[in-house]
Structure formats: structure tokens, C-alpha cells
Write an enzyme that holds these catalytic residues in place. Sequence first.
Site, PDB file in Angstrom:
ATOM      1  N   ASP A 134       0.817  -1.207   0.000  1.00  0.00           N
ATOM      2  CA  ASP A 134       0.000   0.000   0.000  1.00  0.00           C
ATOM      3  C   ASP A 134       0.855   1.263   0.000  1.00  0.00           C
ATOM      4  OD1 ASP A 134      -2.294  -1.428  -0.103  1.00  0.00           O
ATOM      5  OD2 ASP A 134      -3.018  -0.917   1.900  1.00  0.00           O
ATOM      6  N   GLY A 135       2.024   1.226   0.628  1.00  0.00           N
ATOM      7  CA  GLY A 135       2.894   2.395   0.621  1.00  0.00           C
ATOM      8  C   GLY A 135       3.344   2.742  -0.788  1.00  0.00           C
TER       9      GLY A 135
ATOM     10  N   ARG B 212       2.417   6.172  -3.239  1.00  0.00           N
ATOM     11  CA  ARG B 212       3.344   6.958  -4.043  1.00  0.00           C
ATOM     12  C   ARG B 212       2.839   7.062  -5.480  1.00  0.00           C
ATOM     13  NH1 ARG B 212       8.391   3.429  -2.962  1.00  0.00           N
ATOM     14  NH2 ARG B 212       9.169   4.472  -4.841  1.00  0.00           N
TER      15      ARG B 212
ATOM     16  N   ASP C  50      -4.678  10.190   4.402  1.00  0.00           N
ATOM     17  CA  ASP C  50      -4.950  11.077   5.527  1.00  0.00           C
ATOM     18  C   ASP C  50      -3.991  12.243   5.593  1.00  0.00           C
ATOM     19  OD1 ASP C  50      -2.566   9.865   6.627  1.00  0.00           O
ATOM     20  OD2 ASP C  50      -3.795   8.280   7.480  1.00  0.00           O
TER      21      ASP C  50
ATOM     22  N   ARG D  99       5.310  16.527  25.100  1.00  0.00           N
ATOM     23  CA  ARG D  99       4.408  17.663  24.963  1.00  0.00           C
ATOM     24  C   ARG D  99       3.415  17.398  23.853  1.00  0.00           C
ATOM     25  NH1 ARG D  99       6.240  24.020  24.626  1.00  0.00           N
ATOM     26  NH2 ARG D  99       4.182  24.920  25.090  1.00  0.00           N
TER      27      ARG D  99
ATOM     28  N   ASP E 228      -1.916  13.324  21.150  1.00  0.00           N
ATOM     29  CA  ASP E 228      -0.680  12.953  20.457  1.00  0.00           C
ATOM     30  C   ASP E 228      -0.742  13.357  18.992  1.00  0.00           C
ATOM     31  OD1 ASP E 228       0.300  11.892  22.770  1.00  0.00           O
ATOM     32  OD2 ASP E 228       0.195   9.791  22.137  1.00  0.00           O
TER      33      ASP E 228
ATOM     34  N   ALA F  19      -5.095   9.494  21.126  1.00  0.00           N
ATOM     35  CA  ALA F  19      -4.773   9.616  22.552  1.00  0.00           C
ATOM     36  C   ALA F  19      -5.063  11.021  23.077  1.00  0.00           C
ATOM     37  CB  ALA F  19      -3.300   9.244  22.799  1.00  0.00           C
TER      38      ALA F  19
ATOM     39  N   GLN G 245       3.976  10.977   5.031  1.00  0.00           N
ATOM     40  CA  GLN G 245       5.214  11.679   4.736  1.00  0.00           C
ATOM     41  C   GLN G 245       5.199  13.055   5.389  1.00  0.00           C
ATOM     42  OE1 GLN G 245       7.925  10.758   3.006  1.00  0.00           O
ATOM     43  NE2 GLN G 245       7.223   8.774   2.252  1.00  0.00           N
TER      44      GLN G 245
END
Length: 361
Positions: free
Chosen positions: A67-68, A72, A175, A185, A204, A239, A274
Site C-alpha cells: 500500500d505504501g 506513491r 490522511d 508535549r 498525540d 490519545a 510523509q
Amino acid sequence: MTVRRIGLVVHGGRSEAVAAADVVRAWAAGNDVPCADIDVWQDGRRHAHAEVEAAGDPDLIVTLGGDGTFLRGARLAAEHDALVLGVDLGRVGFLTEVPASTVHTALDAVAQDRMHVESRMLLTLRASRRLDVPPGIGELMRYGRRPMLPPPRVRTDCAAGGDWGVALNVTALNDVVVEKLARDRQVSAAVYIAGRLLASYSADALLVATPTGSTAYSFAAGGPVVSPRADALVFTPVAPHMTFDRSVVAAPDEPLALRILQHSGQAAVSIDGQLRGVLDPGDWIGVYAAPRRLRAVRLGPMDFYGRLRDRMNLTDAPAAVADGTQAPLWPVSTPPPHDLAHLALPPVPAAPPESRPDQRP
């Protein structure tokens, strides 16, 4: 369709992908179709438009990998409105279409127009300013072992400045993610849907996914599974430090905006996995349904839910298991009734050959 030029996107680290690429080149040579490798890594990363131009503007892009690799290829195909055919060499893929053993047959089917073209929703961005990656952060946030993509360019054909920010020349099939840079942080951001404040989050990461991307990072973060045939924007916090931790599914004409709050640290913006830029407090991005769409080659109807069951290793509840093989719910051996004729019901299976009695002298 008439295939005029093929672009190859190959996962060079897998021997089976390299071997499948040789099959594609042999098919292209036998059919007098120019074929070029694109999205190569040796000379660093380039913008999608430059990569496509270097390959001679192919009208069919073939990806060989998981899928990666498909993502691309989709980035390149969307840039030029080309078709994309994914050859499956991955492990948990939802995007690729054909196994490597049938790539020659698949190319024949495309050339002979024995295929379906599936339209997938894409995302695009506006931002309060151009995105860039400050020196040093690139190495910290680099994904995998590959060079990073350059920051997105600004689209000069769109109105820029003022309330609407600048239009970025970038698309996402899976996404857009805003995530914390420092481990200790969280990122704090106000999230708006259709111009109205939903809530301010400390988390997060905050992500906006397409239906295609609903089975990727969004799914891992607890988001819903959405049919890739649907059009929607799926917002999922990762999160979050708040009671409301659910996903929100917005209509395609309800854009989402994320504004980094003043007390937040810097936030990284990733597009289809990316890193493409860093936001400072006060910066914002708006995520919209893109006017262009991905055109993916399918050789037959995609059994998305069967693939979901297989890829996610879904099992039946022991108390609900029935004996024998589960039959389809719909009577797919007969035509659908009039009131269901407009639905995408399973195709009618081919009738088994009639049994003939043995002929004896």
C-alpha cells in the site's frame, strides 16, 4: 483503453517487485508502449509534477509493492489524472488490486478495456502560510530510510491570502495528520468543522482521513471503517486528554480546520505518512475534499468487506458460529428485485457446468 505510456513505481527493496517490473517492461515492449520508471530514490525526492514530466506524462501508472508503494503511485497519478493499477506485493494491503503472478493478464485487460475504473476521494489543503520543514527537524521526524518529500508548493491558480490562506498543491489519498514533535508535549489545537468550532484538543495527534484511509492510521487510532465508495472526511483524535475521544464523520462539503493553540508546541504535518511541514502556534491548516479524484483500475467488483475480514483476521463470536459455510444473505443466483435494482449487490456467480451422464458404447 489505448495505453500510450506506462509509468512504473517499484518497491526496489523487494525482489518480487523487481521481477514483476521486468514483466511489465516486457509487456510494454511487446505492445510498442513506452515505459519509464518514476518516483526513483537515487537522486532524492522531487515534486510529483516533476516526476511525472520526467517519465513523459504516462496515462497508466503501475505500482509494484504494498500500500505504501501504491500511495506513491496515487500521488503521481492524481497529479496527471492518470489511471493507477496496483500490483499486490504487500502484507496487509487494502489498495492494491492484482497479484504479481497475473500482472501480464491485468495489462491485457486494461488495454482491451476489460476493466472498471474506481473513483476515490482525495484530500487537499489550504494553510495560513506555506509549509516548510525547519533544519534539523527533518532528521528527527524522517519516516523510514528514504529521503523526505519536499514541502508542498503553493497553487498559483487559486486565490491566496486573507481569510482563506494559501492553497497548497498537494493531495492525500489516506490522511492528513497533525502530530506532536516533542514526546513529552502534546499538540493542542482547535478543531473546526464547516467553519464552526467542534472542540479544542490536547492529543498525540489529530488526523483527517478519507474513506480509503479509514482502514489505515485512523483505524489504528480507533476510528470507524468507512466504505471506500463513500465520500466523507473522517476526523479522529489520537490519545486525546479529554472525555470526548470519538471520531466524527463529516460530509465532503464540510471541511475540517485545525488551528494550533498558543500554548501548544510545534506540530508536524504529515500527508499520507510523509512529513511535509511544521506548524507553529497560531498557524492553521484546512482540509478539503479535492476537486480531482483518484482513478484506480479494478478488474472486477472489489469485495471490500471480504478483504476487511481477511486483512483484519476477523473471527466469529464462538456463541454465534453456525455450522457449515455461511451463505450470502442475498439470493445472488437470481436477479435483484425491482426495489433493489439500484443497489450494488454482489454479482451473480457463474452457473456451474451441467453434469452429463457418462456415455458408454
